[in-house]
Design a protein around this motif. Structure first.
Motif, PDB file in Angstrom:
ATOM      1  N   GLY A   1       1.807   7.584  12.307  1.00  0.00           N
ATOM      2  CA  GLY A   1       2.929   7.434  13.237  1.00  0.00           C
ATOM      3  C   GLY A   1       3.984   6.480  12.719  1.00  0.00           C
ATOM      4  N   TRP A   2       3.546   5.502  11.894  1.00  0.00           N
ATOM      5  CA  TRP A   2       4.507   4.529  11.363  1.00  0.00           C
ATOM      6  C   TRP A   2       5.630   5.195  10.597  1.00  0.00           C
ATOM      7  CZ3 TRP A   2       5.012   4.710   6.124  1.00  0.00           C
ATOM      8  CH2 TRP A   2       3.929   5.229   5.393  1.00  0.00           C
TER       9      TRP A   2
ATOM     10  N   PRO B   1      -2.239   4.085   1.427  1.00  0.00           N
ATOM     11  CA  PRO B   1      -1.644   4.099   2.776  1.00  0.00           C
ATOM     12  C   PRO B   1      -0.255   4.728   2.777  1.00  0.00           C
ATOM     13  CG  PRO B   1      -2.518   1.930   2.285  1.00  0.00           C
ATOM     14  CD  PRO B   1      -2.652   2.730   1.030  1.00  0.00           C
ATOM     15  N   ARG B   2       0.530   4.424   1.749  1.00  0.00           N
ATOM     16  CA  ARG B   2       1.876   4.955   1.691  1.00  0.00           C
ATOM     17  C   ARG B   2       1.863   6.470   1.522  1.00  0.00           C
ATOM     18  NH1 ARG B   2       7.100   5.562  -0.491  1.00  0.00           N
ATOM     19  NH2 ARG B   2       6.207   7.322  -1.565  1.00  0.00           N
TER      20      ARG B   2
ATOM     21  N   GLU C   1       9.660  -2.090  -5.630  1.00  0.00           N
ATOM     22  CA  GLU C   1       9.623  -3.428  -5.023  1.00  0.00           C
ATOM     23  C   GLU C   1       8.245  -3.736  -4.440  1.00  0.00           C
ATOM     24  OE1 GLU C   1      12.725  -2.070  -2.855  1.00  0.00           O
ATOM     25  OE2 GLU C   1      14.203  -3.580  -3.463  1.00  0.00           O
ATOM     26  N   LEU C   2       7.627  -2.706  -3.815  1.00  0.00           N
ATOM     27  CA  LEU C   2       6.295  -2.924  -3.273  1.00  0.00           C
ATOM     28  C   LEU C   2       5.313  -3.228  -4.394  1.00  0.00           C
ATOM     29  CD1 LEU C   2       5.894  -0.257  -0.444  1.00  0.00           C
ATOM     30  CD2 LEU C   2       6.448  -2.667  -0.294  1.00  0.00           C
TER      31      LEU C   2
ATOM     32  N   ASN D   1      -4.281  -0.815  -1.150  1.00  0.00           N
ATOM     33  CA  ASN D   1      -3.459  -1.494  -0.147  1.00  0.00           C
ATOM     34  C   ASN D   1      -2.047  -0.949  -0.023  1.00  0.00           C
ATOM     35  OD1 ASN D   1      -5.111  -3.780   0.982  1.00  0.00           O
ATOM     36  ND2 ASN D   1      -5.387  -4.114  -1.207  1.00  0.00           N
ATOM     37  N   VAL D   2      -1.533  -0.369  -1.097  1.00  0.00           N
ATOM     38  CA  VAL D   2      -0.162   0.135  -1.042  1.00  0.00           C
ATOM     39  C   VAL D   2      -0.106   1.641  -1.312  1.00  0.00           C
ATOM     40  CG1 VAL D   2       2.143  -0.013  -2.046  1.00  0.00           C
ATOM     41  CG2 VAL D   2       0.810  -2.084  -1.700  1.00  0.00           C
TER      42      VAL D   2
ATOM     43  N   ASP E   1      -6.696  -2.690  -6.253  1.00  0.00           N
ATOM     44  CA  ASP E   1      -6.150  -3.335  -5.053  1.00  0.00           C
ATOM     45  C   ASP E   1      -4.824  -2.704  -4.658  1.00  0.00           C
ATOM     46  OD1 ASP E   1      -8.029  -5.170  -4.283  1.00  0.00           O
ATOM     47  OD2 ASP E   1      -7.328  -6.712  -5.670  1.00  0.00           O
TER      48      ASP E   1
END
Ligand SMILES: Nc1ncnc2c1ncn2[C@@H]1O[C@H](COP(=O)(O)OP(=O)(O)OP(=O)(O)O)[C@@H](O)[C@H]1O
Ligand SMILES: [Mg+2]
Lengths: 257, 277
Positions: free
Chosen positions: A246-247, A170-171, A148-149, A166-167, A162
């Motif tokens: 931390g997220w 970080p993930r 979905e992301l 951006n995804v 990109d």
């Protein structure tokens, strides 16, 4: 908070208790220094002979950190490639598995052959030992990105780069940091192996010479300093991990900072 | 410029020509969409309704270019989908926010990616873009929540933020796949009003998938009813009610009879499927 404090106190008490039991056991059973020195002896040796140990500890630390840094760069690059391309995955995975099954002591002589004894084999051995967990974790993190992301990014007509920046990356950070904690200890192992075999400096070399002289407290002092450096770096990365990822554990400190 | 192209080729803003879609291959093939034609005018608001599995999401993904049609053609703004320089916004039933970014940065994402905003991203992200996001968050009732992370918010709040993300780059084409499906009745009705207002001010072309017939009749200009196995459009009707519409209007006799009619169509589409299988 109070349960957390109590837990911390308990773990500190247990760690101290471990060394106390060791000390007492050596005294009660009359174990000789040459077999197993007492913790107090090890610490005394470390302190009194610190000026002699330090010139060996520094190259070990530096080599480890350089090897580790190279391992991170290489590991993230390879992991990103494998994680985002099916073909790269199919080609590189069997190679990596094969490579990681080779005992690393066996490759040290090859590095010595190529680069001579000393600095280079230590750095390279540290690197190849720590690169594998990084590659695997980065690749896994990228490959398991939620479809979905990706749909969100594709609807925005984002380029592959990109999407990765951006995804994907970080993930992957929680996986990456989890691997760093393993990788840093592996890097120490690599450096010490190489120093033992092919160097006249470093903690590995110091311990080799000390054990040849039956200077067992010095051997253990070497082990202790390795353990301390390992723990210090582990803690450092655990702290950074907490700040950055931390997220993933829904930490309120993360939201605050 | 686009209008010239449209006129020249006599194509609607969004156009599906004899489109079919089949998932999988061999034994496990599923024909999700039978030969379908659909035309949507620029600035129109279309709702797609129908039983579960009838291919609504499939149509949305084809129009967005997330998948290629098995046969037939999908055109957007006069060009084959994928090539068109059209900004697309998308919101799903799940908010799909990025958990490592706070709400503001989540909503900022399209501005970072999509031209022409991406060229100005560095210069304006702390000033103009930030103000715009703040204004949009305020409009959906999230004023002051920009610094919060997704896990600190309720499902309804996340869904509002996800709508903001779909809208921030002023999309010409807005794809909504049951975006209000997981919300409670009151939040949903509140968001209908917000959605209507946003549509009336910016006039994007909207394709909304929903299971809620009241929602379809409240928001859309046109409602397409689909049937399953194979997925196809069986009814296409205009919603005549004046705007702005209100929840109170949904109790008017005409409104009720429209939703009743849609309901009967879907029920009969379902029973024929059951009779076949
Ligand atoms: N990735 C997939 N692989 C195989 N079959 C799929 C896939 N996605 C959807 N299908 C099938 O295609 C058909 C249409 O799916 P689609 O998701 O478009 O339905 P829908 O109308 O959106 O349903 P819902 O209202 O439940 O969301 C269904 O029968 C489904 O089983
Ligand atoms: Mg669907």
């Amino acid at each position: 908070m109070s349960t957390e404090k109590r837990r911390q106190l308990a773990s500190i008490a247990l760690i101290i208790g471990f060394f106390v039991v060791w000390e007492l056991a050596c005294i009660v059973f009359g174990i000789k220094d040459i077999v197993l020195p007492r913790p107090s002896q090890i610490i005394t040796t470390l302190v009194t002979r610190f000026p002699a140990i330090l010139p060996h500890a520094i190259p070990t630390l530096v080599n480890t950190l350089i090897g580790f840094a190279l391992g991170i760069i290489g590991g993230v690059a390879i992991g990103a490639l494998i994680g985002s391309s099916r073909l790269a995955y199919d080609v590189a995975y069997p190679l990596l598995i094969g490579f990681s099954s080779i005992p690393k002591v066996a490759v040290v002589p090859i590095f010595v052959l190529w680069f001579g004894a000393g600095f280079a084999p230590a750095v390279l051995t540290a690197m190849i030992l720590c690169i594998f967990p990084i590659v695997v974790n980065v690749a896994t993190g990228l490959a398991t990105t939620e479809p979905e992301l990706e749909d969100v990014m594709r609807a925005l007509k984002a380029s592959k780069l990109d999407t990765l920046l951006n995804v994907g990356l970080p993930r992957t950070m929680p996986y990456f940091f989890a691997s760093l904690k393993v990788a840093i200890t592996q890097a120490f192992v690599g450096t010490v192996i190489a120093e033992t075999v092919a160097s006249n400096r470093g903690i590995g070399n110091l311990m080799m010479i000390a054990s040849a002289n039956f200077d067992v407290p010095l051997v253990f002092a070497g082990l202790l300093i390795l353990a301390l450096l390992g723990v210090a770096l582990y803690v450092l990365f655990a702290v950074i991990e907490n700040r950055v990822t931390g997220w993933a554990r829904r930490k309120d400190e993360f939201a605050g900072g | 410029m686009t209008t010239e192209v449209d006129a020249a080729l006599d194509r609607s803003y969004v156009q599906l020509d004899k489109v079919t879609h089949t998932y999988g291959r061999g034994e496990r093939q599923v024909r999700a969409l039978d030969e379908t034609d659909l035309r949507i005018d620029k600035g129109d608001f279309i709702a797609l309704v129908g039983p579960s599995g009838c291919g609504k999401s499939t149509i949305l993904k084809l129009v967005t270019g997330l998948m290629e049609a098995s046969t037939g053609y999908v055109f957007v703004a006069g060009r084959e989908v994928g090539a068109e320089p059209v900004r697309v916004g998308m919101a799903f039933q799940n908010p799909t926010l990025l958990p490592w970014l706070n709400l503001r940065d989540n909503v900022m994402l399209p501005l970072k990616i999509v031209p022409p905003f991406r060229q100005d991203y560095r210069a304006k992200r702390k000033t103009e873009f930030r103000d715009r996001i703040e204004a949009l968050l305020t409009q959906v009732g999230l004023a002051g929540f920009g610094d919060k992370y997704p896990w600190q918010l309720s499902g309804g709040m996340l869904q509002r933020a996800s709508l903001c993300r779909a809208l921030i780059h002023e999309p010409q084409l807005l794809m909504l796949d049951e975006p209000f499906g997981a919300l409670d009745q009151f939040t949903r009705e509140e968001l209908w009003a917000i959605m209507q207002e946003l549509w009336m001010t910016h006039r994007p072309t909207v394709l909304l998938v929903t299971h809620d017939l009241k929602e379809a009749a409240y928001l859309a200009n046109r409602i397409c009813v689909m049937a399953a196995r194979p997925g196809r459009i069986i009814d296409d009707s205009v919603v005549p009610f004046a705007r702005p519409r209100t929840v109170a209007m949904s109790y008017d006799p005409e409104f009720v009879s429209l939703t009743q009619h849609l309901r009967e169509l879907i029920v009969s589409a379902r029973t024929t499927v059951e009779a076949q299988s």
